[in-house]
Design a protein around this motif. Structure first.
Motif, PDB file in Angstrom:
ATOM      1  N   ILE A  41       0.172   4.736   4.975  1.00  0.00           N
ATOM      2  CA  ILE A  41      -0.232   4.974   3.591  1.00  0.00           C
ATOM      3  C   ILE A  41       0.031   3.701   2.795  1.00  0.00           C
ATOM      4  CG2 ILE A  41       0.180   6.328   1.491  1.00  0.00           C
ATOM      5  CD1 ILE A  41       1.129   8.637   3.276  1.00  0.00           C
ATOM      6  N   VAL A  42      -0.990   3.233   2.100  1.00  0.00           N
ATOM      7  CA  VAL A  42      -0.833   2.057   1.244  1.00  0.00           C
ATOM      8  C   VAL A  42       0.066   2.428   0.069  1.00  0.00           C
ATOM      9  CG1 VAL A  42      -2.056   0.376  -0.205  1.00  0.00           C
ATOM     10  CG2 VAL A  42      -3.100   1.209   1.915  1.00  0.00           C
ATOM     11  N   ASP A  43       0.943   1.523  -0.311  1.00  0.00           N
ATOM     12  CA  ASP A  43       1.912   1.819  -1.363  1.00  0.00           C
ATOM     13  C   ASP A  43       1.242   2.288  -2.652  1.00  0.00           C
ATOM     14  OD1 ASP A  43       4.722   1.727  -2.406  1.00  0.00           O
ATOM     15  OD2 ASP A  43       3.819   0.270  -3.760  1.00  0.00           O
ATOM     16  N   SER A  44       0.149   1.647  -3.041  1.00  0.00           N
ATOM     17  CA  SER A  44      -0.534   2.049  -4.274  1.00  0.00           C
ATOM     18  C   SER A  44      -1.085   3.469  -4.169  1.00  0.00           C
ATOM     19  CB  SER A  44      -1.664   1.069  -4.605  1.00  0.00           C
ATOM     20  OG  SER A  44      -2.638   1.038  -3.580  1.00  0.00           O
ATOM     21  N   GLU A  45      -1.496   3.870  -2.968  1.00  0.00           N
ATOM     22  CA  GLU A  45      -2.027   5.223  -2.765  1.00  0.00           C
ATOM     23  C   GLU A  45      -0.919   6.274  -2.805  1.00  0.00           C
ATOM     24  OE1 GLU A  45      -4.013   4.806   0.947  1.00  0.00           O
ATOM     25  OE2 GLU A  45      -5.742   3.750   0.097  1.00  0.00           O
ATOM     26  N   ARG A  46       0.294   5.859  -2.541  1.00  0.00           N
ATOM     27  CA  ARG A  46       1.431   6.785  -2.649  1.00  0.00           C
ATOM     28  C   ARG A  46       1.560   7.311  -4.069  1.00  0.00           C
ATOM     29  NH1 ARG A  46       4.588   9.610  -4.145  1.00  0.00           N
ATOM     30  NH2 ARG A  46       6.785   9.938  -3.596  1.00  0.00           N
TER      31      ARG A  46
END
Length: 222
Positions: free
Chosen positions: A170-175
């Protein structure tokens, strides 16, 4: 009639007309789950927000819908015909739209709501929540997705999301697609201030264009 989201450009805040709430058809084992459900319903009423939900009259679904309806706001339940004998007892609450499948149920909910909130629930609640998160990730919608973490119910799920970031899935921004809070009032305030920080996989327009199906065999479309 589809929902509409207005954003005040000067304050960059969301104004919701309808919010979809995902929650359990059971009340759960603790009274705090019911208390939090009523509190969320009252927050919607205070903010003049209508409710879209799963259409059931049992458990937390019945409680949230009754609270909002009793507060004078419109309630729309969307339920597959096959689930009516299991999730509705006695009179229905608000208006009910009967659909043919679970996919159609989620599609109608997404189309009619300006934002989404998950209360405690089982597999169905979590699946609905994660589908709305995925649709945001893919660019199908850009609406806020909230998680009301009552008594730490979703702590393990939140930790799983963090694990996904740690392990590179999971990309950090998508978290940060998911907005979470412990109380209904705090969650509403956070959702009103929500600003996406992730880059959608593709544009909403690309999903709205002709999605012709087909088969690719040895590199050639059939």
């Amino acid at each position: 009639m589809e929902g509409k989201v207005e954003r005040a450009s000067s304050e960059k805040r969301w104004t919701f007309k309808r919010i979809c709430v995902f929650c359990g058809s059971k009340p759960g084992s603790k009274s705090i789950f019911s208390d939090a459900t009523v509190a969320l319903g009252k927050q919607l009423v205070e903010r003049n927000i209508d409710l879209v939900y799963g259409g059931g009259s049992k458990g937390l679904m019945g409680l949230i819908s009754k609270t909002v309806l009793d507060g004078g706001r419109h309630v729309l339940g969307i339920i597959p015909k096959a689930l009516m004998p299991y999730e509705i007892t006695g009179k229905t609450i608000g208006d009910i739209k009967i659909v043919s499948s679970m996919h159609e149920r989620k599609s109608e909910m997404a189309k009619r709501a300006d934002a989404f909130i998950a209360l405690p629930g089982g597999y169905g609640t979590m699946e609905e929540l994660l589908e709305m998160v995925t649709w945001s990730q893919l660019g199908i919608h850009g609406k806020p997705v909230g998680l009301l973490n009552v008594d730490g119910y979703f702590n393990s799920l939140i930790e799983l999301f963090d694990k996904g970031v740690e392990e590179g899935f999971i990309v950090d921004s998508e978290r940060h697609i998911i907005v979470s809070a412990d109380t209904a009032e705090e969650l509403m305030k956070k959702m009103e201030e929500y600003a996406p920080v992730h880059d959608a996989v593709t544009s909403k327009r690309s999903w709205e264009e002709d999605q012709s199906s087909g088969i690719i065999t040895n590199g050639r479309a059939q």
